[in-house]
Write an enzyme that holds these catalytic residues in place. Structure first.
Site, PDB file in Angstrom:
ATOM      1  N   GLY C  59       0.821  -1.199   0.000  1.00 16.80           N
ATOM      2  CA  GLY C  59       0.000   0.000   0.000  1.00 16.80           C
ATOM      3  C   GLY C  59       0.855   1.249   0.000  1.00 16.80           C
ATOM      4  N   SER C  60       0.282   2.359  -0.461  1.00 21.76           N
ATOM      5  CA  SER C  60       0.973   3.647  -0.360  1.00 21.76           C
ATOM      6  C   SER C  60       0.746   4.223   1.033  1.00 21.76           C
ATOM      7  CB  SER C  60       0.465   4.600  -1.429  1.00 21.76           C
ATOM      8  OG  SER C  60       0.853   4.146  -2.697  1.00 21.76           O
ATOM      9  N   GLY C  61       1.469   5.296   1.328  1.00 22.10           N
ATOM     10  CA  GLY C  61       1.332   5.923   2.636  1.00 22.10           C
ATOM     11  C   GLY C  61       2.468   5.553   3.569  1.00 22.10           C
ATOM     12  N   HIS C  62       3.408   4.733   3.074  1.00 23.75           N
ATOM     13  CA  HIS C  62       4.549   4.315   3.888  1.00 23.75           C
ATOM     14  C   HIS C  62       5.849   4.940   3.406  1.00 23.75           C
ATOM     15  CE1 HIS C  62       1.711   1.496   5.406  1.00 23.75           C
ATOM     16  NE2 HIS C  62       1.632   0.834   4.272  1.00 23.75           N
ATOM     17  N   LYS C 110       5.435  -8.236   2.376  1.00 23.83           N
ATOM     18  CA  LYS C 110       5.155  -8.066   3.800  1.00 23.83           C
ATOM     19  C   LYS C 110       3.931  -8.915   4.148  1.00 23.83           C
ATOM     20  CE  LYS C 110       5.110  -3.456   3.866  1.00 23.83           C
ATOM     21  NZ  LYS C 110       4.818  -3.604   2.451  1.00 23.83           N
ATOM     22  N   ASP C 115      -1.475  -8.377   0.625  1.00 21.44           N
ATOM     23  CA  ASP C 115      -0.209  -8.390  -0.100  1.00 21.44           C
ATOM     24  C   ASP C 115       0.121  -9.801  -0.568  1.00 21.44           C
ATOM     25  OD1 ASP C 115      -0.203  -5.784   0.740  1.00 21.44           O
ATOM     26  OD2 ASP C 115       1.863  -5.778   1.453  1.00 21.44           O
ATOM     27  N   HIS C 225      -0.487   0.588   9.248  1.00 25.00           N
ATOM     28  CA  HIS C 225      -1.662   0.869   8.433  1.00 25.00           C
ATOM     29  C   HIS C 225      -2.748   1.548   9.218  1.00 25.00           C
ATOM     30  CE1 HIS C 225       0.346  -2.379   6.299  1.00 25.00           C
ATOM     31  NE2 HIS C 225      -0.111  -1.799   5.234  1.00 25.00           N
TER      32      HIS C 225
END
Ligand SMILES: Nc1ncnc2c1ncn2[C@@H]1O[C@H](COP(=O)(O)OP(=O)(O)O)[C@@H](O)[C@H]1O
Ligand SMILES: Nc1ncnc2c1ncn2[C@@H]1O[C@H](COP(=O)(O)OP(=O)(O)O)[C@@H](O)[C@H]1O
Ligand SMILES: [Mg+2]
Ligand SMILES: [Mg+2]
Ligand SMILES: [Mg+2]
Ligand SMILES: [Mg+2]
Lengths: 211, 340, 340, 211
Positions: C59-62, C110, C115, C225
């Site tokens: 996911g994005s945001g990391h 991960k 995922d 998350h």
């Protein structure tokens, strides 16, 4: 008790009372500085005077030497704009007290202090800085003693009144110096933190002198 | 255990700078050393034989500024004041002496009265105590602040990183003090920055936001010390913010088509990188539309304001000399440029 | 102009990943390229002749995870899902093919069901469409999560960066697919992480904090998350937090006196660096007290949760091979290690 | 109108109504997911069905082909755990409809769908996932048609009831699969988002079938 001892006592009491007052007003000064600055003026002075008091508390030095130590400690403990302004000016002006604290030497001290603040910071009256409280206070003190021949305590009490008017004068004007100047017109409507702390310190000096 | 009443990973607020500095040295024990009894970090191998020393410093809370830029090709020393408060003159004096290998020392000072006054005093102290030759440049890249006789002048903000980089490279290449100073001043003359905040920051001492910013408003033209900005407007989207900031910097630098620049999209500490890249996208588009060539684009947290959410945009107009100096390899905790 | 009602530097919430990726490529045009019509970034020179490909994604945001670790010595490709949502299988399949130079591809996944399921499907797709040889490792370093038959197992968090680094080095040194996979698995077996949050994060889509955290409470054992953690406690000072996290990781890894580790104090995105260094100070003290030797200590934002304030602590037990692989030079947007 | 055309119409209407319903419930599903997950389930499905609808809107394909396209689009537009679970399962199960949509083929579809979800995700009943809504729904549907010989609409309506009980069943139990499992005991007391969206989708299928 020798004259020097009495004066040392008075100076040490003054340092204590100023330190206490600043500690008391720390939050308020910081609030003033957060409106038009960076919210650290109270913390800066509190840290500085706390260390200054610790440095001189049990000192056996001459009064002038004690005043100088206060200045040196402020320079090395405060930082920010108020560090060199308060500390450096006290340091320099302390020379005027080397022959003892008299009405005359106290005027010389006040004048030297004001000069150093103006030289170092480059602010003029009306720039919304501590200079706006200091200038009327020093002028009033000098005139009260040299022309009106009032007692130092009376003169100091008039100077405190003048400083207070100076603080009030800073509220409605735009800052041209210091961090508050970055705000431009938005600095209007807030009193200057450094002018305010200058007033508080003078009030404590007056209280000690009146005892 | 000390109860702290704000949401910060700290112990005693008064100990935060001291503990941070120890934590930095613990992270880079081979690169950084702390001068005893001070809040000054220096290169572990300072002073570096045959090289002009370059030092900087200022209030804490701007990490990785300043100590993050200590290392080969950049700074020799950095002094940390209390949060948002200039370091004291005595420590600056000690730092200058510790970074002098006989070739002199350049101080990179951000234009705040506190910084300038303390550096001036620190330089006097160093000169009194040794025969070090010291000069300084004052960085004043913040185009948000009106520059006139009646203000303290512009603030020094993120453009300072380019000054460190170029002057550091010049010194590493063997430039003498005058050359290093010339290069630093050249960057100062060609760099502009403008910043904005979505939220205020919270200092450890105060424990609550420095200024109030309603849910639907942002500040334009902020500095890096939690000072309110020059203007408050309603919330805008990222493209509009980017356009506003970029236009102001472009106007100030009077950049024309054909110019070549290096850019920084700098995060204020509490901004997700995702958002910085969204800003960079529009910034590079705008530059492209105007035929301004981006030679290098940096995106990240370079000079922060604690946990403030917001960003600043910095443009530096390059010439061949500056381009060459910015490409010079450097290895510091916060910035690494590798040899090609 | 689109009015956004939350305090973020974004345009349309639905466009944030797309615009971020363009902004990344604009920042590193010579290093990164975007696969047409996808949210996949790859090395501009992918596939690299004669080298096993290493890819990751999530996911994005990391950010800087994952694309920030693309480059020589680390990743060949990274797929970005929507915020906190795994990338889709078709894009993962494309990425795998784009990073295959004939030596095979290792996927670093991960441990989240999304995922894992999407990577598995992506691998199937890639294998159907070409004769690429693909393997994958699942990173599950989060010691906060109970690992039992009755859970999805531990989450993969910041320890993943060490997997990228070691596997990337092995591939750069010419290791074949089996060797690269062995090294990746070795890191997985020896790494542990535990995180905490002072505040929740706010996703662009939702626009308000994912979980409520009262002024005087913190979450221990959070993931990356915005999931609430395993335990909520009253606010603690930095030293207590550090002790708590470190103890949990040490226990899990069963590290004894004499062990050698690499450490990460990772910021969650909204944490000032100052605070991370305060945490690192105590972490290194604790390790020192237990006679555990820190070979290298990283401090910064390596794997974030948007604007969350908090941190995680990662320990990797080293041996000579891993130490050598971690020292291998690398040049990526988020991590650079220079040749000595 | 040929049988295929009628069925195509029905399938397209179903896709539309599911898409609308998910859009409507987006915020609610996201709220459920923020209590025990990562606050994206509503956004995930909304994005997915929006794209799925766009992909099939004016399709002239066979009903089974349309269902397959919906699945493929979900796989490539949703991501997360629900992408492969919803999309992959629809894709696989669509094969059962290749000979046309009948009572029997719909049972086969439902069974294939459930099997794929369980195979892919590895969750069993009681793990607090969509499986807890799906399993009773599919079992009820199959029994209603094959043993009780009810009409597909009546069977579906019983299946919806069963799914609803399944959703309610997820609330008081601890999650063993999916992101919610990281919460351990703290996951107790919240309904599962994926079970809830499964119910909503079934409710829309029932509405279309009843028309
Ligand atoms: N150039 C100057 N001349 C005189 N006084 C100044 C000047 N700059 C700042 N000051 C005084 O210093 C005060 C702020 O002190 P402080 O907050 O401690 O330092 P800083 O501005 O560095 O944070 C101002 O309120 C003002 O009175
Ligand atoms: N292993 C699994 N098996 C079955 N269903 C699962 C599994 N993992 C997650 N789910 C379902 O997926 C839902 C969450 O979907 P979503 O939020 O879109 O994906 P993510 O968890 O990746 O953010 C959960 O509520 C649960 O019903
Ligand atoms: Mg201040
Ligand atoms: Mg200050
Ligand atoms: Mg998700
Ligand atoms: Mg989710």
């Amino acid at each position: 008790m020798a004259e020097t001892d009495t004066q040392r006592e008075a100076v040490l009491t003054a340092v204590e009372r100023v330190t206490d007052r600043i500690a008391e007003e720390k939050g308020h000064l910081t609030d003033l500085d957060s409106a038009i600055g960076d919210a650290d003026h109270g913390a800066n002075l509190d840290r500085g005077f706390g260390k200054a008091l610790a440095a001189v508390e049990d000192s056996e030095d001459d009064p002038a030497e004690i005043v100088k130590t206060v200045g040196v400690t402020l320079v090395s403990a405060v930082g920010g704009a108020s560090g060199p302004l308060y500390g450096g000016s006290i340091m320099t002006a302390s020379q005027e007290l080397e022959g003892g604290i008299t009405a005359d030497s106290s005027v010389a001290f006040a004048e030297a202090y004001l000069k150093k603040v103006k030289d170092r910071g480059g602010a003029r009256i009306g720039d919304k800085t501590m200079v706006d409280a200091l200038t009327p206070a020093v002028h009033t003190y000098k005139k009260s003693i040299e022309e009106d021949e009032l007692s130092p305590v009376t003169a100091l009490s008039k100077a405190v009144d003048a400083a207070e008017r100076g603080v009030r004068f800073t509220t409605p004007i735009r800052a041209n110096k210091g961090r508050a100047s970055y705000l431009g017109w938005r600095s209007v409507g807030h009193p200057d933190p450094g002018a305010t702390s200058t007033l508080y310190i003078m009030e404590e000096l007056l209280a000690v002198a009146s005892e | 255990m000390v109860r702290v009443d704000m949401k910060k990973l700290i112990n005693e607020p008064g100990a935060v700078v001291d503990e941070m500095l120890d934590g930095m040295v613990a992270a880079y024990p081979e690169a950084l050393a702390r001068l005893d009894g001070t809040n000054v970090l220096v290169r572990a191998d300072a002073p570096v034989e045959g090289k002009v020393g370059i030092v900087s410093g200022g209030g804490s809370g701007h990490e990785p500024t300043h100590a993050g830029y200590i290392g080969d090709g950049m700074l020799d020393g950095a002094a940390a004041g209390e949060v948002f408060t200039s370091p004291t003159a005595d420590q600056l004096g000690e730092m200058i002496q510790a970074c002098d290998a006989g070739e002199g020392v350049l101080c990179v000072v951000k234009n705040y009265e506190g910084d300038v006054m303390n550096f001036e005093t620190g330089i006097e102290l160093a000169e009194m105590e040794s025969d070090v030759e010291v000069t300084y440049v004052v960085v004043d890249d913040d185009v948000a602040v009106e520059d006139s006789l009646y203000t303290s002048g512009r603030r020094g903000v993120c453009g300072t990183i380019f000054v460190h980089k170029a002057a550091g490279a010049k010194a590493a290449q063997g430039g003498d003090l005058a050359e290093v100073e010339r290069v630093a001043q050249k960057v100062v003359d060609r760099v502009g920055t403008m910043g904005m905040a979505l939220t205020s920051c919270t200092t450890p001492e105060k424990g609550e936001p420095t200024f109030d910013l309603p849910e639907d408003e942002i500040e334009l033209g902020i500095g890096i010390h939690g000072e309110p900005g020059i203007e408050r407007t309603e919330v805008m989207d990222a493209d509009s913010v980017t356009e506003h900031l970029t236009e102001r910097v472009l106007e100030d630098l009077e950049l024309d088509a054909g110019a070549r620049v290096a850019t920084i999209v700098n995060g204020m500490g509490g901004t997700p990188q995702m958002e910085l890249f969204v800003v960079n996208r529009r910034l590079q588009e705008i530059l492209g539309e105007r035929d301004i060539e981006t030679w290098d684009a940096w995106v990240g947290d370079y000079m922060t304001s604690l946990d403030m959410a917001g960003c600043s945009i910095t443009l530096l107009e390059l010439d061949d000399e500056l381009e060459e100096l910015l490409s010079h390899p450097v290895e510091t905790p916060a910035l690494t440029v590798r040899d090609d």
